[in-house]
Design an enzyme around this catalytic site. Sequence first.
Site, PDB file in Angstrom:
ATOM      1  CG  ASP A  31      62.234  -2.570  62.955  1.00  0.00           C
ATOM      2  OD1 ASP A  31      63.128  -3.300  62.489  1.00  0.00           O
ATOM      3  OD2 ASP A  31      61.693  -2.774  64.071  1.00  0.00           O
ATOM      4  CG  ASN A  88      71.725  -7.593  62.604  1.00  0.00           C
ATOM      5  OD1 ASN A  88      72.822  -7.083  62.775  1.00  0.00           O
ATOM      6  ND2 ASN A  88      70.603  -7.024  63.005  1.00  0.00           N
ATOM      7  CB  VAL A  97      63.081 -11.569  61.084  1.00  0.00           C
ATOM      8  CG1 VAL A  97      62.208 -12.067  59.938  1.00  0.00           C
ATOM      9  CG2 VAL A  97      62.225 -10.956  62.195  1.00  0.00           C
ATOM     10  CG  HIS A 101      65.740  -8.045  57.620  1.00  0.00           C
ATOM     11  ND1 HIS A 101      65.684  -9.371  57.994  1.00  0.00           N
ATOM     12  CD2 HIS A 101      66.152  -7.364  58.714  1.00  0.00           C
ATOM     13  CE1 HIS A 101      66.057  -9.491  59.251  1.00  0.00           C
ATOM     14  NE2 HIS A 101      66.344  -8.286  59.726  1.00  0.00           N
TER      15      HIS A 101
HETATM   16  P1  5GP Z   1      67.140  -8.609  62.776  1.00  0.00           P
HETATM   17  O1  5GP Z   1      67.633  -8.598  64.185  1.00  0.00           O
HETATM   18  O2  5GP Z   1      66.611  -9.959  62.382  1.00  0.00           O
HETATM   19  O3  5GP Z   1      68.133  -8.051  61.814  1.00  0.00           O
HETATM   20  O4  5GP Z   1      65.945  -7.569  62.757  1.00  0.00           O
HETATM   21  C1  5GP Z   1      64.597  -7.916  62.662  1.00  0.00           C
HETATM   22  C2  5GP Z   1      63.811  -6.627  62.762  1.00  0.00           C
HETATM   23  O5  5GP Z   1      62.467  -6.904  62.430  1.00  0.00           O
HETATM   24  C3  5GP Z   1      63.791  -6.031  64.180  1.00  0.00           C
HETATM   25  O6  5GP Z   1      64.316  -4.708  64.130  1.00  0.00           O
HETATM   26  C4  5GP Z   1      62.326  -6.077  64.581  1.00  0.00           C
HETATM   27  O7  5GP Z   1      61.926  -4.945  65.326  1.00  0.00           O
HETATM   28  C5  5GP Z   1      61.613  -6.166  63.240  1.00  0.00           C
HETATM   29  N1  5GP Z   1      60.376  -6.906  63.299  1.00  0.00           N
HETATM   30  C6  5GP Z   1      60.167  -8.117  63.866  1.00  0.00           C
HETATM   31  N2  5GP Z   1      58.901  -8.511  63.701  1.00  0.00           N
HETATM   32  C7  5GP Z   1      58.288  -7.532  62.989  1.00  0.00           C
HETATM   33  C8  5GP Z   1      56.961  -7.372  62.487  1.00  0.00           C
HETATM   34  O8  5GP Z   1      56.084  -8.207  62.671  1.00  0.00           O
HETATM   35  N3  5GP Z   1      56.701  -6.231  61.804  1.00  0.00           N
HETATM   36  C9  5GP Z   1      57.657  -5.268  61.575  1.00  0.00           C
HETATM   37  N4  5GP Z   1      57.265  -4.196  60.886  1.00  0.00           N
HETATM   38  N5  5GP Z   1      58.911  -5.392  62.026  1.00  0.00           N
HETATM   39  C10 5GP Z   1      59.233  -6.511  62.722  1.00  0.00           C
END
Ligand code: 5GP
Length: 120
Positions: A31, A88, A97, A101
């Site tokens: 992340d 989430n 995103v 995941h």
């Molecule tokens: P969500 O809130 O959608 O469950 O988590 C999305 C996760 O993706 C977040 O923890 C965020 O830090 C991570 N994230 C968002 N954009 C990127 C990216 O471009 N690269 C990586 N490696 N992680 C990302």
Amino acid sequence: MAADCIFCKIINKEADAEIVYEDKEIIAFKDIYPAAPVHLLVVPRKHIPTLADLDNDDAMLMGRMHLVINDLARAFKLDKNGYRVVINCGKDAGQVVYHLHLHLLGGKPMLQTIAEGRGV
Ligand code: 5GP
Ligand code: ZN
């Protein structure tokens, strides 16, 4: 592949990420804003927007994603002390995103358990 999806871009190597695992169905990478000493994202190559978009054909894939989580937990030495796995789903959960995941978090005691969060 969804055109404006950052995880699809990572899967297609059009965007950088620190990839720690990949096979024909699943990829895992660090992340970018880690919330714990180990914070990995385990992602299906198939663009599924949210957990709610799963269908019956995805059952094996979801099972395998959890086996990958366990392998990574061992590889990153989280298996002795334990680890948290988070999905989430949608706005109120804070999904940012919209490509399914699993978060694998570990390496420190988690700040709050679900039980503490609801004051029980
Ligand atoms: P969500 O809130 O959608 O469950 O988590 C999305 C996760 O993706 C977040 O923890 C965020 O830090 C991570 N994230 C968002 N954009 C990127 C990216 O471009 N690269 C990586 N490696 N992680 C990302
Ligand atoms: Zn995607």
